[in-house]
Design an enzyme around this catalytic site. Structure first.
Site, short mmCIF file in Angstrom:
data_model
loop_
_atom_site.label_atom_id
_atom_site.label_comp_id
_atom_site.label_asym_id
_atom_site.label_seq_id
_atom_site.Cartn_x
_atom_site.Cartn_y
_atom_site.Cartn_z
N GLY A 62 -1.36 7.83 1.08
CA GLY A 62 -1.42 8.20 2.42
C GLY A 62 -0.05 7.87 3.07
O GLY A 62 0.95 8.48 2.56
N ILE A 63 -0.27 7.41 4.24
CA ILE A 63 1.07 7.42 5.01
C ILE A 63 1.97 6.32 4.29
O ILE A 63 3.22 6.33 4.70
CB ILE A 63 0.78 6.94 6.59
CG1 ILE A 63 0.27 5.55 6.63
CG2 ILE A 63 -0.07 8.06 7.32
CD1 ILE A 63 0.12 5.11 8.09
N GLY A 64 1.72 5.37 3.80
CA GLY A 64 2.46 4.46 3.01
C GLY A 64 3.18 5.19 1.94
O GLY A 64 4.46 4.87 1.86
N ASN A 87 1.27 3.49 -2.33
CA ASN A 87 0.76 4.24 -3.47
C ASN A 87 -0.07 5.48 -3.01
O ASN A 87 -0.20 6.43 -3.73
CB ASN A 87 0.03 3.42 -4.25
CG ASN A 87 -1.50 3.12 -3.76
OD1 ASN A 87 -1.44 2.09 -2.94
ND2 ASN A 87 -2.51 3.54 -4.09
N GLY A 144 0.70 -1.10 -0.01
CA GLY A 144 -0.01 0.06 0.08
C GLY A 144 0.68 1.22 -0.03
O GLY A 144 0.49 2.23 0.53
N SER A 196 -3.42 0.03 14.82
CA SER A 196 -4.19 1.66 15.07
C SER A 196 -4.56 1.45 16.71
O SER A 196 -4.65 0.32 17.37
CB SER A 196 -5.43 1.46 14.24
OG SER A 196 -6.19 2.44 14.72
N TYR A 223 -13.05 -3.51 11.65
CA TYR A 223 -11.84 -2.98 11.64
C TYR A 223 -10.79 -2.94 12.97
O TYR A 223 -9.68 -3.27 12.88
CB TYR A 223 -11.96 -1.49 11.21
CG TYR A 223 -10.87 -0.53 10.99
CD1 TYR A 223 -10.00 -0.89 10.08
CD2 TYR A 223 -10.27 0.27 11.97
CE1 TYR A 223 -8.84 0.09 10.02
CE2 TYR A 223 -9.28 0.99 11.99
CZ TYR A 223 -8.53 0.97 10.82
OH TYR A 223 -7.46 1.63 10.83
#
Length: 314
Positions: free
Chosen positions: A46-48, A44, A42, A171, A200
């Site tokens: 956000g935080i990634g 690509n 991931g 999280s 989640y």
């Protein structure tokens, strides 16, 4: 009276904003990563994306494992342009498909000689009530079973590259999670009773428990594994939830930026002072404490064994 009320609220909002900024952990390490190989799922957005860009700027060979080829290659090109590092690559990885995970790992093991850091960053939030082609709940597979299988398939290379690191992006939402082995894939749920947020939270608890058990199994190998809370960040991951979309403008006033949210992941990937720390939970670049359930070694062991069977690892 009205002006006093408005002033008090402005002061309150300002204080909350200042508190969030002043307590935000920032990675202070300037360590270079030339010769190191890093996989980030991931990477690509956000935080990634921010994590991948930082590590590429340090000279690492960075592999972006992304589901969408268009977004993955576009992110790769942006990182190359921003850092000048040409050794950034996209490879297809769909965590919601165990076949895709196996193909990614098989290709990586055949083409790469080492793996220094594995960052399990990709995940889903508030996904619909749906089973994958593997018969697993979509969000459970995207956030737990897929990364679990990927980590296990890459372990031999991580061990041969030691000292190496595994990082699970969890999280604070794990606080609301629980593990029911009779309902791990929402077997008891229907579309009407399915709780998106609950699932989640459960997956984020699984991320920490996986790190706890994996730490036990990796003793003496030179491979460390830690989990983290990146902070409250409004990114594309929240787009599936109507409530989050509605309050997003307000949330952005108090949330971390994606750059700030990436700092703890970067810290765990590069900081020399955490090189020998394993099995821990971090937030704001400091060790923290998850809830007691997330620290239960017996629960962690059982979750590992159940996960092995569900992903057909053996």
């Amino acid at each position: 009276m009205l002006w006093s009320f408005v002033l008090l609220n402005v002061i309150l909002v300002t204080c909350i904003w200042l508190f969030n900024k002043l307590t935000c952990g920032i990675c202070k390490s300037s360590r270079h990563l030339v010769g190191k190989v890093i996989v980030i799922s991931g990477g690509n957005a956000g935080i990634g994306y921010e994590t991948a860009k930082d590590l590429a700027a340090r000279g690492a060979r960075v592999i972006l494992g992304c589901r969408d080829e268009g977004r993955g290659t576009a992110a790769r090109d942006r990182i190359v342009a921003a850092t000048g590092n040409q050794d950034v690559h996209y490879r297809h990885l769909d965590l919601a498909s165990l076949k895709s995970v196996r193909e990614f790992a098989d290709n990586f093991n055949k083409t790469e000689k080492r793996l220094d850091v594995l960052i399990n960053n990709a995940g889903a939030f508030a996904s619909e009530f749906k089973k994958t082609e593997d018969g697993l709940l979509l969000e459970m597979q995207s956030n737990h079973f897929g990364p679990f299988l990927l980590t296990n398939l890459l372990l031999p290379l991580l061990k041969s590259s030691a000292p190496s690191r595994i990082i699970n992006v969890s999280s604070i939402a794990h606080q609301g999670g629980s593990i029911d082995f009779e309902n791990l894939n929402a077997e008891k749920e229907t579309e009407k009773t399915y709780g998106k947020i609950n699932i989640y939270c459960n997956t984020k608890l699984c991320n920490i428990l996986t790190a706890v058990e994996l730490d036990r199994r990796l003793k003496g190998t030179g491979v460390t594994v830690n989990s983290l809370h990146p902070g409250i960040i409004v990114t594309d991951i929240t787009k599936n939830d109507t409530l989050f979309r509605m309050i997003m403008p307000l949330l952005k006033m108090f949330c971390k930026s994606t750059w700030e949210g990436a700092q703890t992941t970067i810290h765990l990937a590069v900081a020399p002072e955490v090189a020998s720390i394993s099995g821990q939970y971090f937030r704001d670049c400091r060790e923290g404490k998850p809830n007691l359930v997330a620290q239960d070694p017996e629960l962690a062991k059982k979750l590992w064994e159940v996960s092995e069977k569900l992903v057909k690892l053996k």
